[in-house]
Design an enzyme around this catalytic site. Structure first.
Site, mmCIF file in Angstrom:
data_model
loop_
_atom_site.group_PDB
_atom_site.id
_atom_site.type_symbol
_atom_site.label_atom_id
_atom_site.label_comp_id
_atom_site.label_asym_id
_atom_site.label_seq_id
_atom_site.Cartn_x
_atom_site.Cartn_y
_atom_site.Cartn_z
ATOM 1 N N ASP A 126 0.857 -1.180 0.000
ATOM 2 C CA ASP A 126 0.000 0.000 0.000
ATOM 3 C C ASP A 126 0.896 1.234 0.000
ATOM 4 O O ASP A 126 2.112 1.138 0.100
ATOM 5 C CB ASP A 126 -0.953 -0.012 1.194
ATOM 6 N N SER A 127 0.284 2.406 -0.111
ATOM 7 C CA SER A 127 1.081 3.617 -0.316
ATOM 8 C C SER A 127 1.597 4.219 0.983
ATOM 9 O O SER A 127 2.452 5.090 0.966
ATOM 10 C CB SER A 127 0.244 4.654 -1.043
ATOM 11 N N GLY A 128 1.047 3.794 2.108
ATOM 12 C CA GLY A 128 1.510 4.326 3.396
ATOM 13 C C GLY A 128 0.674 5.473 3.931
ATOM 14 O O GLY A 128 0.739 5.790 5.116
ATOM 15 N N GLY A 129 -0.101 6.108 3.072
ATOM 16 C CA GLY A 129 -0.876 7.279 3.485
ATOM 17 C C GLY A 129 -1.838 6.981 4.625
ATOM 18 O O GLY A 129 -1.900 7.709 5.609
ATOM 19 N N ASP B 183 -2.557 8.252 -1.837
ATOM 20 C CA ASP B 183 -3.880 8.880 -1.834
ATOM 21 C C ASP B 183 -4.171 9.552 -0.503
ATOM 22 O O ASP B 183 -3.454 9.354 0.474
ATOM 23 C CB ASP B 183 -4.962 7.841 -2.135
ATOM 24 N N GLN C 250 -11.596 7.488 -4.052
ATOM 25 C CA GLN C 250 -12.112 7.977 -2.776
ATOM 26 C C GLN C 250 -13.520 8.540 -2.992
ATOM 27 O O GLN C 250 -14.087 8.375 -4.050
ATOM 28 C CB GLN C 250 -11.166 9.036 -2.197
ATOM 29 N N GLY D 137 -10.998 3.858 1.410
ATOM 30 C CA GLY D 137 -11.814 4.668 2.301
ATOM 31 C C GLY D 137 -13.094 4.018 2.778
ATOM 32 O O GLY D 137 -14.009 4.697 3.237
ATOM 33 N N ASP E 84 -8.237 -7.752 1.031
ATOM 34 C CA ASP E 84 -7.254 -7.995 2.085
ATOM 35 C C ASP E 84 -7.896 -7.608 3.394
ATOM 36 O O ASP E 84 -8.794 -6.765 3.428
ATOM 37 C CB ASP E 84 -6.004 -7.135 1.863
ATOM 38 N N CYS F 138 -12.907 -29.315 6.984
ATOM 39 C CA CYS F 138 -11.689 -28.559 6.674
ATOM 40 C C CYS F 138 -10.470 -29.482 6.593
ATOM 41 O O CYS F 138 -10.296 -30.378 7.419
ATOM 42 C CB CYS F 138 -11.449 -27.482 7.740
ATOM 43 N N CYS G 117 -7.257 -28.273 6.509
ATOM 44 C CA CYS G 117 -6.042 -27.536 6.872
ATOM 45 C C CYS G 117 -5.218 -28.341 7.884
ATOM 46 O O CYS G 117 -5.696 -29.292 8.502
ATOM 47 C CB CYS G 117 -6.385 -26.153 7.420
ATOM 48 N N CYS H 231 -6.877 -28.564 11.384
ATOM 49 C CA CYS H 231 -8.027 -29.470 11.506
ATOM 50 C C CYS H 231 -7.642 -30.920 11.262
ATOM 51 O O CYS H 231 -8.311 -31.835 11.746
ATOM 52 C CB CYS H 231 -9.136 -29.041 10.554
ATOM 53 N N HIS I 247 -5.846 -22.081 10.203
ATOM 54 C CA HIS I 247 -7.226 -22.486 9.893
ATOM 55 C C HIS I 247 -8.026 -21.320 9.313
ATOM 56 O O HIS I 247 -8.731 -21.475 8.311
ATOM 57 C CB HIS I 247 -7.947 -23.039 11.124
HETATM 58 ZN ZN ZN Z 1 -9.122 -26.018 9.448
#
Ligand code: ZN
Length: 397
Positions: free
Chosen positions: A103-106, A157, A199, A226, A276, A314, A316, A319, A345
């Site tokens: 990201d830009s850090g702003g 931004d 924005q 935003g 994200d 699951c 993973c 699990c 998980h």
């Molecule tokens: Zn799991």
């Protein structure tokens, strides 16, 4: 409405996103990065300080994660962009062979730094680490991101706070345009993509107009910024459904920093591709596991002798091997392994959610899938108000 359509390949060989199927406004496809192609929709784990908290790069590979986020603000302060550059860039530095985005850090400057001062030129702030005076301008942000050498860099931004009045939001847009042009004048790393950020706060007309402006820039992707900064969720969902279909089809559409499982299902319904959020790892550290049957709180005594995995379906690492009783023991004892195993998980849950969403779009059943998944997740949630089922906020599907 829910009929899937197969689309011809994009005509432009330089397109950074190829749509493969649509279902209403929802879409899936392939995102083209510098060194790899990535299937969408995609969730990107957050590695703020070049580390997804408690999870190794090898474990991320095992989860089939494809892109990890790094944070410009944190990395420029420690260990410093030049240090990361000398060690081969962000991916190499953190032992991560997959894709990276910075990201830009702003945004962090305003949420973390002390005494920040903003002018058209940029931002001056005191580091939250040692109080040192640091200046972050569009040029500096892009130079830092070039040094970090992520596959995707975000333009610098100005993100106004959630409840900002119209005049303040308009000023932030004006500054974002000014900073966007200056960001674009900085040469990126070889093959590095740059995404612009839309924005406009809670004002649909401002966002629609800014979306057109940002889409006209020579950027390889467009992000909605935003959101999730304190505004009511119902408003965000309405805006997403209205705005996402207006974003360019030949470029990735990234919803920044917003990501409960329900948020993602709504955003995909609206037509977004990339996400994200720190939620899977943060919840893990708080002893919460995300499952398709609702969240589990491992701090609750009811799990003390439950010899079952977090989620029967699951696959993973967590699990496959550990019981809820053991995980509860780790969490209540403050053992670090507990947070790691729950993070694995929870990240796997997000990966599965994205895979299922993609499949439903391909099959033309996304709306029914999203509705059913939300109903199931909210029906038996152990965290918070049990009566708050389903969503206290109206969903668009
Ligand atoms: Zn799991």
């Amino acid at each position: 409405m829910s009929a899937a359509a197969s689309l011809p390949p994009a005509s432009s060989a330089s397109a950074t996103f190829v749509e493969e199927a649509v279902c209403g406004s929802a879409r899936c496809g392939t995102l083209k990065l510098r060194h790899q192609e990535v299937a969408s929709p995609i969730f990107m784990p957050v590695g703020t300080r070049a580390s997804v908290k408690g999870v190794s790069a090898l474990q991320l590979e095992g989860l089939r994660a494809r892109i990890v986020l790094g944070n410009t603000y944190h990395l420029m302060l420690r260990p410093g962009a030049e240090t990361v550059a000398a060690l081969g860039g962000l991916g190499r530095f953190m032992g991560w062979p997959g894709g990276t985005l910075t990201d830009s850090g702003g945004y962090q400057v305003f949420s973390l730094a002390k005494l920040s001062k903003k002018t058209d030129d940029g931002v001056v702030f005191r580091s939250h680490l040692d109080g040192a005076r640091v200046e972050l301008t569009p040029e500096r942000s892009m130079e830092v991101q070039r040094s970090l050498n992520a596959d995707v860099a975000m333009l610098f931004d100005d993100c106004p706070p959630g409840g900002a009045p119209r005049a303040e939001v308009e000023a932030a847009i004006r500054r974002t345009d000014l900073w966007g042009a200056r960001s674009l004048a900085v040469e990126p790393a070889a093959g590095q993509h740059r995404f612009g950020i839309v924005q406009g706060g809670r004002f649909a007309d401002l966002r629609a107009a800014h979306l057109e402006t940002v889409s006209s820039w020579p950027v390889e992707g467009v992000a909605l910024g935003g959101f999730s900064v304190g505004e009511p969720l119902a408003e965000t969902y309405r805006l997403l459904v209205e705005l996402a279909p207006k974003l360019p089809r030949d470029r990735p559409r990234y919803l920044m920093g917003m990501g409960t499982p329900t948020d993602l299902l709504v955003a995909i319904f609206a037509g977004m591709d990339m996400f994200d959020c720190v939620l899977p790892t943060r919840n893990a550290r708080n002893g919460q596991a995300l499952t398709f049957g609702g969240r589990l709180s491992l701090k609750q005594a009811r799990h003390e002798r439950v010899d079952l995995p977090l989620e029967a379906e699951c696959v993973c690492e967590t699990c496959s091997r550990y019981s809820r009783a053991y995980l509860r023991h780790l969490i209540t004892s403050g053992e670090r392994l507990g947070a790691t195993l729950l993070s694995i998980h929870n990240l796997n849950f997000y990966q599965t959610l994205m895979r299922r969403a993609r499949q439903a779009i391909q099959q033309g059943t996304y709306t029914a899938f999203a509705r059913a998944t939300c109903e199931r997740m909210h029906a038996d949630d152990e965290v918070g108000e049990r009566s708050a089922k389903p969503p206290s906020v109206a969903l668009p599907f």
